[in-house]
Structure formats: structure tokens, C-alpha cells
Design a protein around this motif. Structure first.
Motif, PDB file in Angstrom:
ATOM      1  N   ARG A   1       0.752  -1.272  -0.042  1.00  0.00           N
ATOM      2  CA  ARG A   1       0.044   0.063   0.068  1.00  0.00           C
ATOM      3  C   ARG A   1       0.823   1.387   0.084  1.00  0.00           C
ATOM      4  N   GLU A   2       0.368   2.499  -0.180  1.00  0.00           N
ATOM      5  CA  GLU A   2       1.048   3.661  -0.209  1.00  0.00           C
ATOM      6  C   GLU A   2       1.242   3.921   1.446  1.00  0.00           C
ATOM      7  N   PRO A   3       2.448   4.561   1.418  1.00  0.00           N
ATOM      8  CA  PRO A   3       3.276   4.993   2.782  1.00  0.00           C
ATOM      9  C   PRO A   3       1.883   5.717   3.907  1.00  0.00           C
ATOM     10  N   PHE A   4       1.930   5.164   4.941  1.00  0.00           N
ATOM     11  CA  PHE A   4       0.836   5.435   5.700  1.00  0.00           C
ATOM     12  C   PHE A   4       1.260   6.310   6.761  1.00  0.00           C
ATOM     13  N   SER A   5       0.547   7.798   6.697  1.00  0.00           N
ATOM     14  CA  SER A   5       0.813   8.719   7.607  1.00  0.00           C
ATOM     15  C   SER A   5      -0.380   9.660   7.831  1.00  0.00           C
ATOM     16  N   LEU A   6      -0.429  10.424   8.952  1.00  0.00           N
ATOM     17  CA  LEU A   6      -1.697  11.335   9.167  1.00  0.00           C
ATOM     18  C   LEU A   6      -1.136  12.687   9.029  1.00  0.00           C
ATOM     19  N   PRO A   7      -1.879  13.654   8.834  1.00  0.00           N
ATOM     20  CA  PRO A   7      -1.351  15.060   8.712  1.00  0.00           C
ATOM     21  C   PRO A   7      -0.733  15.416  10.157  1.00  0.00           C
ATOM     22  N   ILE A   8       0.418  16.125  10.184  1.00  0.00           N
ATOM     23  CA  ILE A   8       1.060  16.329  11.182  1.00  0.00           C
ATOM     24  C   ILE A   8       0.481  17.442  12.253  1.00  0.00           C
ATOM     25  N   GLU A   9      -0.393  18.237  11.778  1.00  0.00           N
ATOM     26  CA  GLU A   9      -1.006  18.937  12.600  1.00  0.00           C
ATOM     27  C   GLU A   9      -2.470  18.127  13.379  1.00  0.00           C
ATOM     28  N   LEU A  10      -2.958  17.252  12.966  1.00  0.00           N
ATOM     29  CA  LEU A  10      -3.650  16.365  13.494  1.00  0.00           C
ATOM     30  C   LEU A  10      -3.038  15.347  14.600  1.00  0.00           C
ATOM     31  N   LYS A  11      -1.810  14.775  14.067  1.00  0.00           N
ATOM     32  CA  LYS A  11      -1.133  14.262  15.149  1.00  0.00           C
ATOM     33  C   LYS A  11      -0.897  15.039  16.329  1.00  0.00           C
ATOM     34  N   GLN A  12      -0.186  16.334  16.137  1.00  0.00           N
ATOM     35  CA  GLN A  12      -0.019  16.982  17.370  1.00  0.00           C
ATOM     36  C   GLN A  12      -1.133  17.427  18.219  1.00  0.00           C
ATOM     37  N   ALA A  13      -2.128  17.592  17.444  1.00  0.00           N
ATOM     38  CA  ALA A  13      -3.302  17.948  18.386  1.00  0.00           C
ATOM     39  C   ALA A  13      -3.864  16.855  19.130  1.00  0.00           C
ATOM     40  N   LEU A  14      -3.886  15.705  18.595  1.00  0.00           N
ATOM     41  CA  LEU A  14      -4.519  14.686  19.146  1.00  0.00           C
ATOM     42  C   LEU A  14      -3.515  14.311  20.566  1.00  0.00           C
ATOM     43  N   ALA A  15      -2.176  14.561  20.421  1.00  0.00           N
ATOM     44  CA  ALA A  15      -1.210  14.304  21.492  1.00  0.00           C
ATOM     45  C   ALA A  15      -1.446  15.385  22.477  1.00  0.00           C
ATOM     46  N   ASN A  16      -1.525  16.672  22.084  1.00  0.00           N
ATOM     47  CA  ASN A  16      -1.835  17.626  22.901  1.00  0.00           C
ATOM     48  C   ASN A  16      -3.043  17.383  23.901  1.00  0.00           C
ATOM     49  N   ILE A  17      -4.047  16.922  23.222  1.00  0.00           N
ATOM     50  CA  ILE A  17      -5.471  17.102  23.914  1.00  0.00           C
ATOM     51  C   ILE A  17      -5.321  15.857  25.043  1.00  0.00           C
ATOM     52  N   LYS A  18      -4.531  14.678  24.359  1.00  0.00           N
ATOM     53  CA  LYS A  18      -4.451  13.566  25.351  1.00  0.00           C
ATOM     54  C   LYS A  18      -3.551  13.946  26.608  1.00  0.00           C
ATOM     55  N   GLN A  19      -2.603  14.486  26.146  1.00  0.00           N
ATOM     56  CA  GLN A  19      -1.717  14.774  27.484  1.00  0.00           C
ATOM     57  C   GLN A  19      -1.980  15.829  28.484  1.00  0.00           C
ATOM     58  N   LYS A  20      -2.834  16.691  27.846  1.00  0.00           N
ATOM     59  CA  LYS A  20      -3.189  18.075  28.864  1.00  0.00           C
ATOM     60  C   LYS A  20      -4.604  18.005  29.069  1.00  0.00           C
ATOM     61  N   SER A  21      -5.571  17.586  28.212  1.00  0.00           N
ATOM     62  CA  SER A  21      -6.993  17.827  28.355  1.00  0.00           C
ATOM     63  C   SER A  21      -7.423  19.081  28.787  1.00  0.00           C
ATOM     64  N   GLN A  22      -6.669  20.119  28.251  1.00  0.00           N
ATOM     65  CA  GLN A  22      -6.850  21.576  28.519  1.00  0.00           C
ATOM     66  C   GLN A  22      -8.597  21.893  28.321  1.00  0.00           C
ATOM     67  N   ASP A  23      -8.760  23.043  28.956  1.00  0.00           N
ATOM     68  CA  ASP A  23     -10.132  23.420  28.945  1.00  0.00           C
ATOM     69  C   ASP A  23     -10.424  24.019  27.555  1.00  0.00           C
ATOM     70  N   SER A  24      -9.624  24.567  26.883  1.00  0.00           N
ATOM     71  CA  SER A  24      -9.847  25.147  25.384  1.00  0.00           C
ATOM     72  C   SER A  24      -8.928  24.385  24.496  1.00  0.00           C
ATOM     73  N   VAL A  25      -9.394  23.991  23.377  1.00  0.00           N
ATOM     74  CA  VAL A  25      -8.539  23.247  22.369  1.00  0.00           C
ATOM     75  C   VAL A  25      -8.230  24.189  21.352  1.00  0.00           C
ATOM     76  N   LYS A  26      -6.901  24.664  21.481  1.00  0.00           N
ATOM     77  CA  LYS A  26      -6.321  25.551  20.726  1.00  0.00           C
ATOM     78  C   LYS A  26      -5.536  25.042  19.500  1.00  0.00           C
ATOM     79  N   PRO A  27      -5.319  25.668  18.353  1.00  0.00           N
ATOM     80  CA  PRO A  27      -4.469  25.080  17.250  1.00  0.00           C
ATOM     81  C   PRO A  27      -3.016  24.830  17.678  1.00  0.00           C
ATOM     82  N   THR A  28      -2.559  23.744  16.928  1.00  0.00           N
ATOM     83  CA  THR A  28      -1.006  23.471  17.277  1.00  0.00           C
ATOM     84  C   THR A  28       0.075  24.683  16.711  1.00  0.00           C
ATOM     85  N   THR A  29       1.197  24.348  17.480  1.00  0.00           N
ATOM     86  CA  THR A  29       2.204  25.587  17.062  1.00  0.00           C
ATOM     87  C   THR A  29       2.236  25.618  15.490  1.00  0.00           C
ATOM     88  N   LEU A  30       1.866  24.829  14.692  1.00  0.00           N
ATOM     89  CA  LEU A  30       1.947  25.000  13.197  1.00  0.00           C
ATOM     90  C   LEU A  30       0.991  25.870  12.647  1.00  0.00           C
TER      91      LEU A  30
END
Length: 269
Positions: free
Chosen positions: A157-186
Motif C-alpha cells: 500500500r501507499e506509505p501510511f501517515s496522518l497530517p502532522i497537525e492532527l497528530k500534534q493536536a491529538l497528542a496535545n489533547i490527550k496529554q493535557k486535556s486542557q479547557d480550550s482546544v487551541k490550534p497547534t504550534t503549526l
């Protein structure tokens, strides 16, 4: 007599661990005299289920033998196993399952049959092999090899990858569970971030945050069912205990007190 349920899960290590939460097997003996009810908790992930036995029921839908895609759900769902059930499956991390199966099975949070004639996934071949293999360990090994080949073999199959912005957002929410979901540093706006979540998971970033908060609290109660609920309220970012109870009812379909009692009963058996 209590209905019996044999459940086994293998949690991959190294490369596959970034994509797959677990590869599992479940069965009920023919001696069970009634259907067994288990809850499938929502965690932002999705999965593929191979039903090798009789009919099962997920939520309000009955499924015969075949392959089933379990999309991201907004709340826990009951799964009913009749006697003689036999299932094996893969549970993906958030957003992985959608890319793995493609966009054809992005349903409104309802499980759906996948056509086993889908040659891109080799489902027919895998399903037939699973029917002939004996033993839960052998079945999970087969699925491990199948998933690994489809994820990492560029010739398949084609190489498997997710958009980097989505990966960072998922990791950020899972780690912090912050009150407001903000865009990543990108360079990503809130609107673009929400589009990514809708495309890959069919939920909003805010709802994913709610799921993670409830699941972290569930894990804490599983480890310590005697924990003071008021302490968990502030530790995991709920407004108050009533807010935590409402979120549990909406997402886990159980209250914190009920879950604590259930864990205690399980540990005492």
C-alpha cells in the motif's frame, strides 16, 4: 450460573504501537444459557472486527458472520454475545482506522459490515484463514502480521501517515486535556483543526477532549476504586462533581459511583 466470557488482548510494541491499541480475541462457550452483555467504551479510536461465530448485536444492530468496521463513537455501546460467539479484532488509535479502511466506511458512529471482497485489505483471505486457525494466540498472530504488512510494506500500500497537525493536536489533547482546544504550534487555524477532526474521526476536537477526560477518570477509578470523587473532579478538569456525573452518563453510560462499585466486585471475584 454466570455466563462465561474468554477475552484476550495483545498490545503491540515498537512501531505498531503507534497505530494499534490492541489485537484481541473473544469467545463465549456453547454452554452459556443466555446472551452476555459487555460494554464497548468509546476512546476516540476505531476498529475492525472479524465475526467468526453466530450473530452478535452492537448497540441496536445485529450482525451475522463477516467483517465489521467499528467507527469512532460518541458514547459507550453495549455488545451482546450469544453462546458460541467467536470474534477477533484490531483496535486502532484515534484517526488511524479511517485511513486504514478508507473513507467508504465513515458512518455516523454506527458499526457497519465491510465487504470482504475489498482486495485492498485482503479481507477475504484473512477471514478464511481465521476460520481455519485454532486458538486465540494463533489468530492474534495472524492479525498482527496482516496489520503490519498493510501499514509498513510500501509494496502493498501507499506509505501510511496522518497530517502532522492532527497528530500534534491529538497528542496535545490527550496529554493535557486542557479547557480550550487551541490550534497547534503549526500554521493551523481553529477551523482547519476542526475540519481535520471531522474528516478523520467524525467528531470535534472539543468532543474528543470530553472523551479523553472521562477515559482518564475511568482508568484512575479502575486502579483505585476507593478514590475520592471530589479529588478526581479537579484532577481531571471537571467543573464539579455533578458535571463529572453528567459526562460519565453521556459518554461512559455509567456513573462514577456505579463504575467504582463494579470494579470492586470484579476485583473481589
Amino acid at each position: 450460573m454466570t455466563a462465561q466470557f474468554d477475552f484476550y488482548i495483545f498490545k503491540p510494541q515498537k512501531m505498531l504501537a503507534d497505530h494499534v491499541q490492541g489485537i484481541w480475541s473473544a469467545c463465549t462457550p456453547q454452554t452459556n444459557t443466555s446472551r452476555l452483555k459487555q460494554w464497548l467504551h468509546c476512546d476516540g479510536g476505531s476498529g475492525i472486527l472479524f465475526n467468526l461465530g453466530g450473530e452478535i448485536q452492537i448497540g441496536d444492530i445485529t450482525f451475522k458472520r463477516g467483517v465489521i468496521f467499528l467507527p469512532v463513537t460518541k458514547h459507550a455501546q453495549p455488545v451482546y454475545f450469544p453462546s458460541g460467539s467467536l470474534l477477533v479484532g484490531v483496535r486502532f488509535h484515534p484517526a488511524i482506522g479511517r485511513q486504514f479502511v478508507g473513507g467508504n466506511y465513515q458512518t455516523e458512529h454506527q458499526a457497519v459490515h465491510i465487504a470482504i471482497s475489498d482486495d485492498t485489505l485482503s479481507l477475504s483471505l484473512v477471514y478464511q484463514h481465521l476460520l481455519t486457525i485454532k486458538g486465540k494466540y494463533a489468530r492474534t498472530v495472524l492479525l498482527y502480521r496482516w496489520i503490519s504488512q498493510l501499514l509498513f510494506d510500501d509494496e502493498v500500500r501507499e506509505p501510511f501517515s496522518l497530517p502532522i497537525e492532527l497528530k500534534q493536536a491529538l497528542a496535545n489533547i490527550k496529554q493535557k486535556s486542557q479547557d480550550s482546544v487551541k490550534p497547534t504550534t503549526l500554521s493551523l487555524s481553529q477551523r482547519q483543526l476542526e475540519r481535520h477532526f471531522q474528516k478523520w474521526m467524525n467528531i470535534t476536537p472539543k468532543y474528543y477532549q470530553r472523551i479523553i477526560r472521562v477515559n482518564k477518570t475511568l482508568q484512575a477509578l479502575k486502579l483505585n476504586p476507593d478514590a475520592e470523587l471530589v479529588d478526581l473532579v479537579f484532577q481531571y478538569g471537571f467543573t464539579d462533581q455533578a458535571h463529572m456525573t453528567r459526562e460519565f452518563k453521556a459518554i461512559a453510560k455509567i456513573t462514577p459511583k456505579q463504575y467504582s462499585k463494579k470494579v470492586k466486585v470484579t476485583k473481589s471475584i
